[in-house]
Design a protein around this motif. Structure first.
Motif, PDB file in Angstrom:
ATOM      1  N   PRO A 128     -80.962 -77.558  64.994  1.00  0.00           N
ATOM      2  CA  PRO A 128     -81.208 -77.919  65.889  1.00  0.00           C
ATOM      3  C   PRO A 128     -81.028 -78.834  66.628  1.00  0.00           C
ATOM      4  N   LEU A 129     -80.274 -79.813  66.864  1.00  0.00           N
ATOM      5  CA  LEU A 129     -79.337 -81.103  67.435  1.00  0.00           C
ATOM      6  C   LEU A 129     -78.728 -80.592  68.109  1.00  0.00           C
ATOM      7  N   ARG A 130     -77.365 -79.419  67.471  1.00  0.00           N
ATOM      8  CA  ARG A 130     -76.542 -78.541  67.645  1.00  0.00           C
ATOM      9  C   ARG A 130     -76.558 -78.664  69.116  1.00  0.00           C
ATOM     10  N   VAL A 131     -77.984 -78.096  69.328  1.00  0.00           N
ATOM     11  CA  VAL A 131     -78.025 -77.812  71.153  1.00  0.00           C
ATOM     12  C   VAL A 131     -77.661 -78.549  71.568  1.00  0.00           C
ATOM     13  N   TYR A 132     -77.935 -79.640  71.525  1.00  0.00           N
ATOM     14  CA  TYR A 132     -78.179 -80.987  72.360  1.00  0.00           C
ATOM     15  C   TYR A 132     -76.102 -81.966  72.188  1.00  0.00           C
ATOM     16  N   ARG A 133     -75.905 -81.051  71.034  1.00  0.00           N
ATOM     17  CA  ARG A 133     -74.347 -82.098  70.950  1.00  0.00           C
ATOM     18  C   ARG A 133     -73.171 -80.567  72.071  1.00  0.00           C
ATOM     19  N   VAL A 134     -73.870 -79.256  71.661  1.00  0.00           N
ATOM     20  CA  VAL A 134     -73.489 -78.560  72.435  1.00  0.00           C
ATOM     21  C   VAL A 134     -73.312 -78.813  73.570  1.00  0.00           C
ATOM     22  N   ALA A 135     -74.468 -79.302  74.466  1.00  0.00           N
ATOM     23  CA  ALA A 135     -74.266 -79.385  75.937  1.00  0.00           C
ATOM     24  C   ALA A 135     -73.091 -80.727  76.555  1.00  0.00           C
ATOM     25  N   ARG A 136     -73.212 -81.899  75.789  1.00  0.00           N
ATOM     26  CA  ARG A 136     -73.124 -83.400  75.635  1.00  0.00           C
ATOM     27  C   ARG A 136     -71.522 -83.193  75.512  1.00  0.00           C
ATOM     28  N   PHE A 137     -70.620 -82.695  74.681  1.00  0.00           N
ATOM     29  CA  PHE A 137     -69.484 -82.031  75.123  1.00  0.00           C
ATOM     30  C   PHE A 137     -68.986 -80.904  76.275  1.00  0.00           C
ATOM     31  N   ALA A 138     -69.996 -80.918  76.729  1.00  0.00           N
ATOM     32  CA  ALA A 138     -69.588 -80.176  77.072  1.00  0.00           C
ATOM     33  C   ALA A 138     -69.711 -81.050  78.744  1.00  0.00           C
ATOM     34  N   ALA A 139     -70.486 -81.509  78.996  1.00  0.00           N
ATOM     35  CA  ALA A 139     -70.135 -83.074  79.794  1.00  0.00           C
ATOM     36  C   ALA A 139     -68.903 -83.259  79.841  1.00  0.00           C
ATOM     37  N   ILE A 140     -68.630 -83.544  78.517  1.00  0.00           N
ATOM     38  CA  ILE A 140     -67.797 -84.586  78.287  1.00  0.00           C
ATOM     39  C   ILE A 140     -65.688 -84.463  78.429  1.00  0.00           C
ATOM     40  N   PHE A 141     -66.324 -83.835  78.486  1.00  0.00           N
ATOM     41  CA  PHE A 141     -64.972 -82.314  78.391  1.00  0.00           C
ATOM     42  C   PHE A 141     -64.383 -80.944  79.716  1.00  0.00           C
ATOM     43  N   ASP A 142     -65.878 -80.985  80.296  1.00  0.00           N
ATOM     44  CA  ASP A 142     -65.745 -80.458  81.470  1.00  0.00           C
ATOM     45  C   ASP A 142     -64.974 -78.802  80.377  1.00  0.00           C
ATOM     46  N   PHE A 143     -65.769 -78.785  80.041  1.00  0.00           N
ATOM     47  CA  PHE A 143     -65.617 -77.426  78.738  1.00  0.00           C
ATOM     48  C   PHE A 143     -66.755 -76.870  79.626  1.00  0.00           C
ATOM     49  N   GLU A 144     -66.308 -75.074  79.312  1.00  0.00           N
ATOM     50  CA  GLU A 144     -67.925 -74.265  79.215  1.00  0.00           C
ATOM     51  C   GLU A 144     -67.891 -73.576  77.727  1.00  0.00           C
ATOM     52  N   VAL A 145     -69.237 -72.850  77.961  1.00  0.00           N
ATOM     53  CA  VAL A 145     -69.715 -72.572  76.722  1.00  0.00           C
ATOM     54  C   VAL A 145     -70.051 -70.424  75.957  1.00  0.00           C
TER      55      VAL A 145
END
Length: 411
Positions: A147-164
């Motif tokens: 479940p931690l991956r949910v927040y990791r994905v959202a965090r990486f999206a913010a850091i790199f300004d990527f889409e999911v």
């Protein structure tokens, strides 16, 4: 010891060494690499310890070693064995390949390895292509095991300004029921890193898209649909406004206490009765308790909480400072200057709150505050009046009001 010497020593004994994870990703993104993590294949943990007796074993079940200030992990496989972030069975064998080790990782951009001795890139899940396309994708279906991956994905999206990508969003939705198994320390770590990014709103927007924003960030979630007067807020509801405000704060400061204060300044709007919308009477006072509850849930530092509470309570007065009478202006300056947020921090919050096409240029309470606080202090009162200590406060207030009047009359 030089990393090439370490790699050669491993190679001479039948193994191989790879740079993995964030270090490879950041190199490909052209970013500075801070932490180097390595994966060792082809030899056992016992072999590694004999080759490098100075290595420190961090956890005996994970085969992770600290050596020469870097992390070395034996290639491994993982299999979920229960609910939550920590329930995994670990398999460490010298027969496990680098491709198998990469498959257990969360997202494709983190599932790339670089062979140390040759520089060859190992990219079985097309992470390099995803970096080029600025997209975050799960590496495999094992994404759903943590479940931690949910927040990791959202965090990486913010850091790199990527889409999911949509498939990953669907996997995030499936993990919703396990998010409450995460410790608040884990949640706060991901939140903190996202808040430090150039676009913190992306973190919340991705969680909203995945339908999980209401688990740890329910005060932010409850701002959705909380309408505002269109004349002052053409951007839409209180959630949209908050996202714009926190992104503007990231443009103006690296201070996370101030960014947090910008994020929570309008939490009181989330509990406005629907019958009085789009108005939000008293949301400043109501917001203080919500900041407290939100802060406690995700475990923010006490200094953040104090800054957030004064931001919620006083930002409205900061916005109308120029329209207030001198007495109220002095009270505002005095209260905010004593807080951990301070006048400069409050100015950033108010600036971001009132930012439309461009930041407002008429917010100067920090400059005025510095003038009157420095000129009229306790020593000034003691010299001017022969008063007892308990009488200094009111004299101080009156003198500051008079000074503020004189400054405003000159202007």
């Amino acid at each position: 010891m030089d990393i090439l010497k370490i790699a050669n020593k491993i190679k001479e004994n039948g193994g191989n060494l790879y740079l993995v994870g964030g270090a490879v990703r950041d190199k490909l993104l052209g970013k500075e690499v801070h932490d180097e993590d390595y994966c060792v294949t082809g030899i056992t943990s016992e072999d590694f310890e004999k080759l490098f007796p100075e290595a420190y074993l961090r956890g005996k079940f994970f085969g992770v070693y600290d050596l020469d200030g870097k992390e070395f992990a034996m290639a491994r496989k993982e299999r979920k064995s229960g609910i939550g972030h920590k329930e995994f069975d670990i398999e460490i064998e010298n027969s496990i390949t680098i491709e198998e080790d990469l498959e257990r990782r969360d997202i494709t951009i983190n599932s790339i390895a670089e062979e140390v001795l040759t520089g060859k890139l190992i990219d079985p899940f097309n992470g390099i292509e995803d970096i080029k396309n600025k997209i975050i994708k799960s590496t495999s279906n094992s994404f759903k095991e943590d479940p931690l991956r949910v927040y990791r994905v959202a965090r990486f999206a913010a850091i790199f300004d990527f889409e999911v990508d949509e498939n990953t969003i669907e996997m995030m939705k499936m993990l919703k029921n396990e998010l409450n198994t995460l410790s608040k320390e884990r949640v706060f770590t991901e939140f903190k890193k996202a808040l430090a990014s150039n676009k913190p709103s992306k973190f919340f927007n991705i969680l909203r898209k995945a339908g999980v924003l209401d688990i740890h960030f329910k005060e932010i979630y409850n701002l959705i649909g909380s309408t505002q007067p269109e004349k002052y807020h053409p951007e839409g509801d209180s959630y949209n406004h908050t996202m714009i405000v926190v992104d503007h704060s990231a443009e103006l400061t690296n201070n996370l206490e101030i960014r947090f204060s910008a994020l929570v300044h309008d939490l009181g709007k989330s509990i406005t009765p629907k019958e009085i919308l789009p108005h939000h009477y008293g949301h400043d006072i109501k917001g203080v308790k919500l900041v407290e509850e939100f802060s406690n849930r995700i475990g923010v530092p006490n200094s953040w909480k104090k800054c957030g509470k004064i931001s919620a309570k006083e930002h409205m007065r900061g916005g109308i400072f120029n329209k207030m009478i001198p007495a109220k202006q002095v009270d505002f300056i005095t209260n905010v200057s004593k807080s951990m947020l301070g006048l400069e921090g409050m100015k950033i919050v108010v600036t971001c709150d009132r930012w439309r096409e461009e930041p407002p240029k008429d917010i100067k309470f920090d400059i005025l505050g510095e003038q009157i606080l420095n000129k009229v202090n306790g020593d000034f009162i003691k010299k001017k009046y022969n008063v007892r200590n308990e009488e200094i406060g009111e004299k101080l207030r009156q003198e500051r009001i008079e000074l503020l009047k004189s400054i405003e009359n000159k202007n």
